[in-house]
Design an enzyme around this catalytic site. Structure first.
Site, PDB file in Angstrom:
ATOM      1  N   SER A 105      21.096  -6.577 -15.627  1.00  0.00           N
ATOM      2  CA  SER A 105      20.305  -7.566 -14.878  1.00  0.00           C
ATOM      3  C   SER A 105      20.214  -7.165 -13.417  1.00  0.00           C
ATOM      4  O   SER A 105      21.130  -6.539 -12.871  1.00  0.00           O
ATOM      5  CB  SER A 105      20.955  -8.943 -14.973  1.00  0.00           C
ATOM      6  OG  SER A 105      20.317  -9.836 -14.084  1.00  0.00           O
TER       7      SER A 105
ATOM      8  N   TYR B 296      28.128 -14.479 -13.458  1.00  0.00           N
ATOM      9  CA  TYR B 296      27.222 -13.711 -14.321  1.00  0.00           C
ATOM     10  C   TYR B 296      26.893 -12.363 -13.677  1.00  0.00           C
ATOM     11  O   TYR B 296      26.987 -11.308 -14.308  1.00  0.00           O
ATOM     12  CB  TYR B 296      25.946 -14.536 -14.531  1.00  0.00           C
ATOM     13  CG  TYR B 296      24.802 -13.841 -15.229  1.00  0.00           C
ATOM     14  CD1 TYR B 296      24.791 -13.673 -16.604  1.00  0.00           C
ATOM     15  CD2 TYR B 296      23.698 -13.371 -14.493  1.00  0.00           C
ATOM     16  CE1 TYR B 296      23.723 -13.064 -17.243  1.00  0.00           C
ATOM     17  CE2 TYR B 296      22.626 -12.757 -15.133  1.00  0.00           C
ATOM     18  CZ  TYR B 296      22.642 -12.605 -16.499  1.00  0.00           C
ATOM     19  OH  TYR B 296      21.585 -11.995 -17.118  1.00  0.00           O
TER      20      TYR B 296
END
Lengths: 246, 441
Positions: A138, A151
């Protein structure tokens, strides 16, 4: 038996997983879908067979059950040509700040599990002398943000793992791709405010993964705009960055 | 609550929007006043729930496909674009496609959409064999011509009001190629256009683009496009049997100011369009199915051309016997008004299949109008002509007709409502459209 190439998608029930499976099946790959709920994946396998006239099979896989990984790989009918990890969990940052169990689940789902399983495939691929490994990481891993650093840090770890693995595996004929999708309209991001011009649909990510595999790209920002955005964000001095509401 | 609108961006209304991920979750999502929504290509308020709108685009799996017969089972959220791109190269196309390929199968069934072949091959519903329906009572039932046939014919063209369409089994058309052999005929006025459409009855596909800025002697001048599926030996040497369908590469980036569309730009555009088409008239040539069937799909978000306040499409069908006089009157009023659509579409329809299906034997005329000024009053006047001629309006395009206009045009409504009631005791399935036009208040 066919002599078609095979792709194994870990996290096959996610929107990006489905899109990647379709992209590879369309290109003529037989596809394996792996996920926790095999029964729920059956319609997706049927979809691939009906659309593209390819083989599609299902495998039970739980990214948090690392003890099962050796057995999972050993039980596959054949070692795939391409393995793609789409597995991930956004979680809720605010909860993760005080709930250690939730934070642990986010970290393990995005870093520990995906890294271990892809590392395992890398060993098999290196022994064979060929194979492609795709990790969907990501842009959130490029720099920790106040709004999602649990995250993001796990994704950062995963990105670093992939880049190290790439350096090592490339000498053995194994190709490693890191995919950083940016904003994607999926069930993970449902209800979130996404910036329109920086947002893509899942099929765009699926096609980008296929292309990266076929063209042997190493790090893919699905929308080119993200490369620029993250370059700027990565180079901001910490003193400035921490004051930004981002 | 979320602000929701249809493709015409009028009206904009509040509705709770949910996107369930499983059929079980669809059931859980239904509350009193729910309706399913596909890809949002209905122009008005048909796919907006009175209370809740249930987004179905995530259900886009093909369940099974038989390459020997072309029979396919699929989830309702599959878009026709996806079907064409996936099965076209395998030699199959949908039997019926409307003017955009970005509609879902569920939406195409609910509106019983028609294409350029309705006059000889009927509507979308004719090729649907069965439907898996989640009724307002909470049951999931299979409906077909043999099984629950009342519910089946109420669902074809029923605007999603019999329940949530989950899956369907339908037949695809075997084709040799993805190309269309097209013949363009230019017609100097409305009489010539209607004659050309009548003469094209034997053609598989026929449609007329009318210059609705033309007046007087030129009133109704148009270009008629006839089409047949091209066989492999009609293609140029080396041409692929199936053309590549490109995603729109042109997009309208922002809402254009409403000034952009005025009587001068519309006149100029129509003049140009007519002249360019007329030059191609006469001979026949082979074109890709994409521009033939979906000319507007080449421009993404073309609805923005009409500006922020949106636009209205007025699509009526007039029974054959009254068509000439009424169409002439409508076109004349539109031309004199000056701010109508940059193109109007005229085509012939045959008998519809569903109880509430729009088509009836006659001519259908579709016109676009930007939302401004006295347009609502103007369209009410046009409606009076339509009703007097025994015609009706297309619910998939409608955003503003009155109850009286609707009731006059759809005499089968009581039968439809009786079936709907038998499937839904508690008013679970209701859209903004049904509230506006026929739910009991």
């Amino acid at each position: 038996m066919t002599s078609r190439k095979t792709a194994l998608v870990l996290g096959g029930s996610s929107d990006i997983g489905r899109a990647a499976a379709r992209a590879f099946a369309k290109a003529g790959y037989d596809v394996g879908l792996a996920g926790r709920d095999v029964a729920a994946l059956e319609p997706d396998a049927a979809d691939l067979r009906a659309r593209y006239n390819v083989e599609a099979n299902l495998h039970k896989f739980d990214v948090l059950d690392t003890a099962s990984f050796d057995g999972f790989v050993a039980a596959l009918p054949a070692l795939p040509d391409v393995v793609i990890s789409i597995v991930g969990l956004l979680g809720v940052q605010q909860n993760a700040e005080s709930d250690l169990a939730h934070a642990t689940t986010i970290m393990r789902s995005n870093y520990e599990g995906p890294s271990l399983i892809l590392g395992l495939f890398a060993e098999k691929f290196l022994a064979r002398g060929a194979g492609t490994i795709v990790g969907v990481s990501s842009v959130a891993g490029d720099r920790g943000r106040a709004s999602n650093y649990v995250y993001g840090s796990a994704k950062a770890g995963f990105s670093a793992f992939l880049s190290g693995l790439r350096a090592r595996a490339s000498r053995g004929g194994v190709h490693v791709v890191t995919v950083k999708p940016g904003f994607v309209r999926t069930k993970m991001t449902e209800g979130m405010k996404l910036i329109g011009p920086l947002t893509v649909e899942a099929p765009v990510v699926g096609d980008a993964i296929l292309q990266a595999v076929e063209k042997k790209t190493e790090v893919v920002y699905v929308s080119g705009k993200w490369r620029l955005v993250m370059l700027i964000i990565k180079t901001l001095p910490e003193a400035v960055f921490k004051k930004l509401k981002f | 609550m979320t602000l929701v609108s249809g493709w015409g961006r009028f009206p904009v209304v509040d509705s709770d929007v949910l996107r369930p991920r499983s059929f079980a979750a669809v059931g859980d999502a239904v509350v009193a006043g729910s309706v399913a929504r596909g890809n949002g290509r209905a122009y008005g308020d048909a796919a907006i729930g009175a209370v809740r709108t249930i987004g179905m685009t995530g259900f886009d799996r093909i369940r099974s496909f038989d390459p020997a017969t072309g029979r396919i089972r699929l989830e309702a959220g599959v878009q026709l674009a996806d079907l064409i791109d996936t099965f076209g190269p395998r030699g199959f196309l949908p039997f019926v496609v409307p003017g955009t390929r970005f509609v879902s199968v569920g939406g195409a069934i609910a509106a019983d959409v028609h294409g350029k072949n309705h006059h000889c091959e009927g509507g979308f519903g004719r090729y649907v064999d069965s439907i898996l329906l989640r009724t307002g009572q909470g049951q999931t039932i299979e409906v077909s011509r043999e099984q629950n046939s009342d519910a089946f014919f109420a669902t074809i063209g029923g605007m999603g009001l019999t329940g949530i369409i989950l899956e369907a089994t339908m037949r695809l058309r075997p084709v040799e190629t993805g190309w269309i052999r097209e013949r363009v005929i230019s017609a100097s006025d409305l009489d010539a256009a209607m004659r050309a459409l009548d003469a094209g009855d034997a053609a598989t596909y026929s449609v007329a683009w009318i210059d609705c800025a033309a007046r007087g002697r030129d009133l109704g001048r148009s270009l008629i496009y006839l089409g047949e599926h091209a066989s492999r030996d009609e293609l140029a040497e080396g041409a692929a049997a199936f053309p590549v369908g490109k995603n729109p590469n042109l997009a309208v980036p922002v809402d254009l100011p409403s000034m952009t569309l005025n009587r001068f730009s519309i006149r100029a555009f129509n003049e140009l369009y007519y002249r360019m088409g007329a030059r191609r008239a006469g001979g026949s040539h082979v074109v890709s199915l994409y521009p033939y069937f979906f000319p507007l799909d080449a421009i993404a978000d073309w609805n923005r051309i009409y500006g922020k306040r949106g636009f209205l499409q007025h699509q009526c069908v007039i029974p054959e016997r009254n068509a000439r006089a009424v169409l002439g009157e409508i076109l004349d009023r539109v031309a004199r008004r000056g701010d109508a659509s940059f193109l109007a579409v005229l085509k012939k329809l045959g008998q519809g299949d569903g109880i509430l299906s729009f088509p009836l034997p006659g001519y259908t005329l579709a016109l676009d109008f930007p939302v401004k000024g006295d347009i609502l009053n103007f369209l009410d006047e046009i409606d009076r002509l339509v009703v007097a001629a025994g015609g009706r309006l297309y619910l998939a395009k409608d955003a503003r007709q009155s109850r009286a206009t609707f009731e006059a045009g759809y005499p089968a409504l009581p039968r439809f409502n009786a079936i709907r009631k038998s499937l839904d005791l508690n008013g679970a399935i209701r859209s903004k459209l049904s509230q506006r036009l026929f739910d009991e208040v």
